[in-house]
Design an enzyme around this catalytic site. Structure first.
Site, PDB file in Angstrom:
ATOM      1  N   ASP A   1      61.954  30.537 -30.303  1.00  0.00           N
ATOM      2  CA  ASP A   1      63.352  30.791 -30.694  1.00  0.00           C
ATOM      3  C   ASP A   1      63.577  32.053 -31.543  1.00  0.00           C
ATOM      4  O   ASP A   1      64.341  32.001 -32.529  1.00  0.00           O
ATOM      5  CB  ASP A   1      63.921  29.570 -31.441  1.00  0.00           C
ATOM      6  CG  ASP A   1      63.936  28.298 -30.607  1.00  0.00           C
ATOM      7  OD1 ASP A   1      63.484  28.336 -29.445  1.00  0.00           O
ATOM      8  OD2 ASP A   1      64.395  27.259 -31.099  1.00  0.00           O
TER       9      ASP A   1
ATOM     10  N   LYS B   1      65.823  25.098 -23.885  1.00  0.00           N
ATOM     11  CA  LYS B   1      65.863  23.717 -24.387  1.00  0.00           C
ATOM     12  C   LYS B   1      67.168  23.475 -25.130  1.00  0.00           C
ATOM     13  O   LYS B   1      67.786  24.414 -25.631  1.00  0.00           O
ATOM     14  CB  LYS B   1      64.654  23.453 -25.284  1.00  0.00           C
ATOM     15  CG  LYS B   1      64.598  24.411 -26.465  1.00  0.00           C
ATOM     16  CD  LYS B   1      63.340  24.226 -27.287  1.00  0.00           C
ATOM     17  CE  LYS B   1      63.318  25.152 -28.471  1.00  0.00           C
ATOM     18  NZ  LYS B   1      64.402  24.897 -29.439  1.00  0.00           N
TER      19      LYS B   1
ATOM     20  N   CYS C   1      62.068  23.869 -35.235  1.00  0.00           N
ATOM     21  CA  CYS C   1      61.532  24.007 -33.880  1.00  0.00           C
ATOM     22  C   CYS C   1      60.037  24.288 -33.854  1.00  0.00           C
ATOM     23  O   CYS C   1      59.333  23.798 -32.965  1.00  0.00           O
ATOM     24  CB  CYS C   1      62.344  25.032 -33.104  1.00  0.00           C
ATOM     25  SG  CYS C   1      63.998  24.368 -32.746  1.00  0.00           S
TER      26      CYS C   1
HETATM   27  C1  VGL Z   1      66.536  25.294 -34.506  1.00  0.00           C
HETATM   28  C2  VGL Z   1      68.130  24.153 -35.681  1.00  0.00           C
HETATM   29  C3  VGL Z   1      68.883  23.997 -34.538  1.00  0.00           C
HETATM   30  C4  VGL Z   1      65.244  26.034 -34.553  1.00  0.00           C
HETATM   31  C5  VGL Z   1      67.278  25.137 -33.360  1.00  0.00           C
HETATM   32  O1  VGL Z   1      64.992  26.886 -33.662  1.00  0.00           O
HETATM   33  O2  VGL Z   1      64.429  25.749 -35.464  1.00  0.00           O
HETATM   34  N1  VGL Z   1      66.967  24.788 -35.671  1.00  0.00           N
HETATM   35  N2  VGL Z   1      68.442  24.501 -33.384  1.00  0.00           N
END
Ligand code: VGL
Ligand code: ZN
Length: 204
Positions: A8, A106, A151
């Site tokens: 991410d 995802k 994540c």
């Molecule tokens: C994430 C919160 C919501 C992350 C993703 O990538 O850690 N955190 N969505």
């Protein structure tokens, strides 16, 4: 074989983004340099439809960063972020991993979140990453990215449970740290067998 999993590294998780992680962009040169040491690189991409159930805006009367109980368990409510097709959902433009071979998206089903790159938040529905790595003969992974306590943490725990030898490179991660979640993530990960490395020590 060892693969690098880059979690991410998207505009919305970097300064200026909708769910900015402090110093999120500082990991980018470290991630790029690490990436050059791996033949197999996989990226994950948080990829929510507008109105996703993890967004506080979808829960009238609730605030951002509060938790609610969903059918699959506890869910933190987030600002709207990483909406499919938006600039915020794109990888950070500084990310330079042209040899990355797969992108696992995802969190694309409106009713369920997915912190982990391996399973949705119901902890049952696979994303396909586990099968991909298995078919590619990967038995060890090094994980980097955002956010350490969400994540990265969930991905690392699922990796160990899937039987992969799992390393997390701390300098190439940054956390959100909600009510001590960063320290808790590290103690949960290490208790499960995740190994914490510096880029220099990484056996790869
Ligand atoms: C994430 C919160 C919501 C992350 C993703 O990538 O850690 N955190 N969505
Ligand atoms: Zn998300």
């Amino acid at each position: 074989m060892t693969a690098l999993i880059v979690v991410d590294v998207q505009n919305d998780f970097c300064p200026g983004g909708r769910l900015a992680v402090a110093g999120g962009d500082q990991i980018i040169p470290v991630v790029n340099a690490l990436g050059r040491r791996f033949q197999t690189v996989v990226l994950t991409q948080d990829w929510h439809p507008a109105g996703h159930s993890s967004f506080a805006s979808h829960h009238p009367g609730r605030n951002q960063f509060e938790s609610v109980t969903m059918p699959y368990g506890e869910q933190v409510l987030w600002p709207e972020h990483c909406v499919q097709g938006t600039r915020g959902a794109e990888f950070h433009p500084g990310l330079d991993l042209p040899h990355a071979q797969a992108i696992i998206r995802k969190g694309y089903r409106s009713g369920v979140d997915s912190y982990s790159g391996f399973f949705e938040a119901d902890r049952m529905t696979p994303t396909g990453l586990g099968g991909y790595l298995k078919e590619r003969g990967i038995s060890r992974i090094a994980i980097v990215g955002l956010a350490t306590d969400f994540c990265v943490n969930w991905t690392a725990q699922d990796a160990v449970r899937s039987g992969l030898e799992t390393f997390v490179v701390e300098e190439a991660c940054r956390g959100i740290d909600l009510d001590g979640s960063l320290a808790r993530a590290w103690s949960d990960m290490t208790a499960l067998g995740v190994r914490r490395f510096t880029p220099q020590e990484l056996p790869m």
